[in-house]
Every structure is written in C-alpha cells, then in structure tokens.
Scaffold this active site. Structure first.
Site, PDB file in Angstrom:
ATOM      1  N   TRP A 159     -34.242  -6.861  24.523  1.00 26.13           N
ATOM      2  CA  TRP A 159     -35.512  -6.538  23.875  1.00 26.13           C
ATOM      3  C   TRP A 159     -35.337  -5.252  23.057  1.00 26.13           C
ATOM      4  CZ3 TRP A 159     -35.230  -8.027  29.076  1.00 26.13           C
ATOM      5  CH2 TRP A 159     -35.770  -9.288  29.357  1.00 26.13           C
ATOM      6  N   HIS A 179     -42.734  -7.651  25.689  1.00 24.72           N
ATOM      7  CA  HIS A 179     -43.108  -8.976  26.200  1.00 24.72           C
ATOM      8  C   HIS A 179     -44.360  -8.815  27.069  1.00 24.72           C
ATOM      9  CE1 HIS A 179     -39.989  -8.234  29.719  1.00 24.72           C
ATOM     10  NE2 HIS A 179     -40.736  -7.182  29.467  1.00 24.72           N
ATOM     11  N   ARG A 205     -41.249  -6.141  18.672  1.00 23.30           N
ATOM     12  CA  ARG A 205     -39.806  -5.950  18.836  1.00 23.30           C
ATOM     13  C   ARG A 205     -39.199  -5.385  17.562  1.00 23.30           C
ATOM     14  NH1 ARG A 205     -37.926 -11.106  22.576  1.00 23.30           N
ATOM     15  NH2 ARG A 205     -39.599 -10.814  24.082  1.00 23.30           N
ATOM     16  N   GLN A 219     -47.477 -13.597  22.892  1.00 23.23           N
ATOM     17  CA  GLN A 219     -46.946 -14.321  24.059  1.00 23.23           C
ATOM     18  C   GLN A 219     -48.078 -14.651  25.021  1.00 23.23           C
ATOM     19  OE1 GLN A 219     -43.748 -12.208  26.065  1.00 23.23           O
ATOM     20  NE2 GLN A 219     -42.235 -12.934  24.582  1.00 23.23           N
ATOM     21  N   VAL A 262     -36.360 -12.867  37.276  1.00 25.65           N
ATOM     22  CA  VAL A 262     -36.521 -14.191  37.899  1.00 25.65           C
ATOM     23  C   VAL A 262     -35.166 -14.663  38.443  1.00 25.65           C
ATOM     24  CG1 VAL A 262     -38.500 -14.976  36.547  1.00 25.65           C
ATOM     25  CG2 VAL A 262     -36.194 -15.329  35.661  1.00 25.65           C
ATOM     26  N   ALA A 316     -42.893 -17.665  37.105  1.00 26.76           N
ATOM     27  CA  ALA A 316     -43.467 -16.953  35.950  1.00 26.76           C
ATOM     28  C   ALA A 316     -42.888 -17.562  34.687  1.00 26.76           C
ATOM     29  CB  ALA A 316     -43.124 -15.469  36.014  1.00 26.76           C
TER      30      ALA A 316
HETATM   31  C1  FA5 Z   1     -39.259 -12.943  27.351  1.00 26.32           C
HETATM   32  O1  FA5 Z   1     -39.906 -12.246  26.589  1.00 26.32           O
HETATM   33  C2  FA5 Z   1     -39.549 -13.010  28.817  1.00 26.32           C
HETATM   34  N1  FA5 Z   1     -40.500 -12.007  29.146  1.00 26.32           N
HETATM   35  C3  FA5 Z   1     -40.066 -14.402  29.181  1.00 26.32           C
HETATM   36  C4  FA5 Z   1     -40.148 -14.655  30.663  1.00 26.32           C
HETATM   37  C5  FA5 Z   1     -41.338 -14.475  31.310  1.00 26.32           C
HETATM   38  C6  FA5 Z   1     -39.013 -15.070  31.337  1.00 26.32           C
HETATM   39  C7  FA5 Z   1     -41.441 -14.724  32.673  1.00 26.32           C
HETATM   40  C8  FA5 Z   1     -39.103 -15.302  32.715  1.00 26.32           C
HETATM   41  C9  FA5 Z   1     -40.304 -15.161  33.349  1.00 26.32           C
HETATM   42  P1  FA5 Z   1     -37.901 -14.046  25.438  1.00 26.32           P
HETATM   43  O2  FA5 Z   1     -37.408 -12.811  24.838  1.00 26.32           O
HETATM   44  O3  FA5 Z   1     -36.955 -15.196  25.438  1.00 26.32           O
HETATM   45  O4  FA5 Z   1     -38.351 -13.837  26.875  1.00 26.32           O
HETATM   46  O5  FA5 Z   1     -39.254 -14.468  24.729  1.00 26.32           O
HETATM   47  C10 FA5 Z   1     -40.038 -15.509  25.225  1.00 26.32           C
HETATM   48  C11 FA5 Z   1     -40.579 -16.367  24.070  1.00 26.32           C
HETATM   49  O6  FA5 Z   1     -41.247 -15.529  23.128  1.00 26.32           O
HETATM   50  C12 FA5 Z   1     -39.495 -17.056  23.264  1.00 26.32           C
HETATM   51  O7  FA5 Z   1     -39.141 -18.274  23.857  1.00 26.32           O
HETATM   52  C13 FA5 Z   1     -40.168 -17.257  21.943  1.00 26.32           C
HETATM   53  O8  FA5 Z   1     -41.019 -18.372  21.979  1.00 26.32           O
HETATM   54  C14 FA5 Z   1     -41.017 -16.011  21.826  1.00 26.32           C
HETATM   55  N2  FA5 Z   1     -40.316 -14.973  21.049  1.00 26.32           N
HETATM   56  C15 FA5 Z   1     -39.413 -14.102  21.477  1.00 26.32           C
HETATM   57  N3  FA5 Z   1     -39.015 -13.284  20.494  1.00 26.32           N
HETATM   58  C16 FA5 Z   1     -39.722 -13.646  19.397  1.00 26.32           C
HETATM   59  C17 FA5 Z   1     -39.794 -13.179  18.049  1.00 26.32           C
HETATM   60  N4  FA5 Z   1     -39.083 -12.146  17.637  1.00 26.32           N
HETATM   61  N5  FA5 Z   1     -40.641 -13.798  17.202  1.00 26.32           N
HETATM   62  C18 FA5 Z   1     -41.380 -14.839  17.630  1.00 26.32           C
HETATM   63  N6  FA5 Z   1     -41.377 -15.313  18.868  1.00 26.32           N
HETATM   64  C19 FA5 Z   1     -40.553 -14.746  19.761  1.00 26.32           C
END
Ligand code: FA5
Length: 348
Positions: A159, A179, A205, A219, A262, A316
């Site tokens: 992140w 997130h 981000r 999110q 997780v 989660a």
């Molecule tokens: C997370 O942010 C974790 N907090 C998710 C999580 C929650 C995992 C609970 C386990 C348990 P990640 O970085 O992969 O994960 O982001 C989750 C989702 O947010 C991605 O699958 C995507 O759909 C969206 N996302 C992430 N980064 C971006 C971005 N820069 N722009 C648009 N959508 C994004």
C-alpha cells in the site's frame, strides 16, 4: 466635381435624390460627409463665398444656408428612422411568448460509483450485514500496526501511502487510509460477536494510475465474526454477491493471496468483459480483473480484540467499487469515472 459656380440647386437635387435611396446608417454617414462634412460639396461652396462680390455673396449665401438646413434636417430625420427600425427589430426578436415552455432544466443524477456502491450495499444488507462508517484520515495503528503490519514490515509496500505530517504536534503518525480494513479493528474494539458489518468509504494510494488503478478509490470492507464461521461461509457469501451483481453467466475465480491480517488469504477475480479471458490492455493481459481481497480473520487479531480465539472465527473482505462499476458497465478505463466529463457521466 462640384465648384462654387455649379448651380447650387443641382447640388440640392442630387443630394435629395441620393438620400431617398439610402437604406442603412453607413450609407447615410457617407452621404453626410460628401455634402455636409468638412470637405463636403456644400461646405466648400459656403467657404468659397468669401471670395465673391458682396451682392452675389448675399444671395448665394442665403440659398446655401437654406439648402444646408434642409439637408441637415433630412439627415436627422432619416437617422431617427433607422434608429427606430433598429429598436423595433430588437424588441420584435426579444418578444416573450409566455405560452412557450421554458428551456429544459438539466437534471442531475447519481454518480455511477455512488449507484454501484448503493447496489453492492443493498446485496450485503439483504444477507444480514449492517452498514457502518469509519474515518478517512487514519492512525498508522489502525491502518497497519493492529492489522499485523508493523513499521518496516515488507507488506507495507503493498500500500503506497499518503502520510500526513503531524509530527510537530508530537502525535502518532497519521495517513489517508489506504484501505477500509482499519474498520475491522475499530468495529471489534466496540462490538461483541456475532458481527456482520460492511463499511464503505474512500481510500487513497500514492500510486501511478492505469486502466484499473486510481489514486483515490472506494472500497467496501466486510467483516463477519461468529461461532464456527468457516472458509465455506466466506466463499458462499462472495459467490452469492458476485452472482447478484454480475449475473449467472460471468466467470468467477478464487485465487490464493497474501494479506498479513488474514489466514488463509485470497482474491476474487471476474473474467474481463472486453476480451472474455483472452487478455487485453484493460485487464493487463491476464484475462481477469481482481475485484476484492479476502480471507479468514487472523486468530491473533481475534485474540487481540479480546474474543475467545477457540470459539470465534471470522472472515473479512475488501472490495473495490470502481472495478465493479467498470465490469458492470463495460468501461475500459477506471480513470473515466473521476475525469468529470459530462459526456461520459450522462450515460449512466
Ligand atoms: C486490500 O486493500 C485489502 N484491505 C483487502 C482485504 C480486506 C483483504 C479484508 C483481506 C481481508 P487490495 O489492495 O488488493 O486489498 O485492494 C482490494 C480491492 O480494492 C482490489 O481488489 C481492487 O478491487 C480495489 N483496488 C485496490 N487498489 C486500487 C486502485 N488503485 N484503484 C482502484 N481500485 C483498487
């Protein structure tokens, strides 16, 4: 060429004839200059009077002054008529017809991301989840530390963070949440199981944008904690969610993934709507678009919350609303959503 010796009445006749056919203000001004201007025909006659013998000067002078007066009056009248016509034309054009309908007022609508978010929340609410909220400006503690991501942990690289400079106030580090997962901790701090909550919100981000990445995105965090919750509950919940949002025919794939909070972790991917799995620019040539990360809440986090880890388990997930909107509406680039181009937004 007119000279002092020209019969003055000829000048008068010519001037009145020309004036009769003049139809606009520009021609009228040219006419005025040619007779009454400083170098005008009549002016020159009046100037030449001084050189004439007294007798001739008297009679010609009187006649020239009479003509001058006549031309000036005729000029004034014509000018006034043109002005009247102009005003009449303007008022005619601007006349209001009160029986005509007014211009249509542009109607606003909900932003496609807001609509998708509402649809997603409705699906989870119908499955028994409650909706909660959390802060966008977050402590390092909730965003990282309490989620088993201490300072210097390599997982922080997952992140790219926008930090807030608050050292001057001698406070702990603050950031724009990367997130919605900090809400897992915040909810566990204030609630006892059973828990079924979804938390929507903006996340930020510090990363380069591309067709599936924005620096600001929405999110929805999901958290369920209860007696004996299993991975099957997580998969069942997410599969049902995907079916309700995307329909039966879309291909859905679960894949292993790693998140420090997780165990085990996974991601959910949907087949790319453009290439249907073949690989294209939008899906980064993978054929799939990842829409969420998920997993079973780490037992250490359950224990830190003060819950009995032998009794309670939970799952989660964190899903990206922009990616879901992209897949549902067939938009080939996530950046369209926040470019504020009405031609794009009016299509929803
Ligand atoms: C997370 O942010 C974790 N907090 C998710 C999580 C929650 C995992 C609970 C386990 C348990 P990640 O970085 O992969 O994960 O982001 C989750 C989702 O947010 C991605 O699958 C995507 O759909 C969206 N996302 C992430 N980064 C971006 C971005 N820069 N722009 C648009 N959508 C994004």
């Amino acid at each position: 060429m007119t000279s002092v010796s020209d019969p003055i009445s000829e000048i008068e006749d010519a001037a009145m004839r020309e004036l009769a056919v003049i139809s606009d203000a520009t021609q009228l001004e040219a006419w005025r200059l040619s007779y009454l201007g400083r170098k005008g025909k009549l002016t020159r006659i009046l100037r030449g009077l001084a050189d004439l013998p007294l007798e001739q000067r008297r009679s010609l002078g009187a006649e020239a002054n009479r003509i001058k007066l006549r031309l000036e009056t005729a000029h004034r009248e014509k000018l006034a008529r043109f002005e009247q016509d102009r005003v009449a034309q303007v008022t005619e054009g601007e006349r209001l017809d009160v029986t005509l309908p007014g211009p249509p007022l542009p109607r606003g609508g909900l932003h496609p991301i807001t609509r998708t978010l509402q649809d997603v929340l409705r699906v989870f609410e119908s499955m028994g989840f409650q909706v909660a909220e959390g802060p966008e400006i977050e402590w390092d503690y909730y965003n990282f530390e309490a989620l088993r991501i201490p300072a210097d942990h390599p997982a922080r690289d997952m992140w790219d963070t926008l930090w807030i400079d608050c050292e001057r106030e001698g406070r702990r580090s603050m950031l724009l949440r990367t997130h919605t997962s900090p809400n897992q901790i915040r909810i566990m701090e204030r609630t006892q199981p059973p828990i079924r909550v979804v938390v929507p919100g903006k996340c930020y981000r510090f990363e380069a944008t591309d067709p599936t990445h924005e620096w600001m995105m929405t999110q929805v965090e999901g958290l369920a904690i209860d007696d004996g919750i299993s991975m099957a509950d997580l998969k069942g919940t997410l599969a049902e969610f995907a079916r309700r949002i995307f329909g039966e025919e879309r291909k859905v794939a679960f894949r292993c993934d790693y998140f420090p909070f997780v165990e085990p972790g996974m991601e959910l991917r949907i087949d790319c709507f453009i290439c249907r799995g073949a690989g294209c620019r939008t899906c980064g040539r993978t054929g799939w678009i990842e829409i969420l990360g998920a997993g079973m809440v780490h037992p250490e986090i359950i224990a830190n919350a003060g819950y009995d880890p032998d009794r309670y388990t939970g799952f989660a997930f964190g899903l990206g609303i922009e990616r879901i909107a992209l897949l549902r509406h067939g938009v080939d680039d996530i950046r369209h959503f926040y470019a504020n181009d009405l031609r794009f937004l009016q299509q929803f």
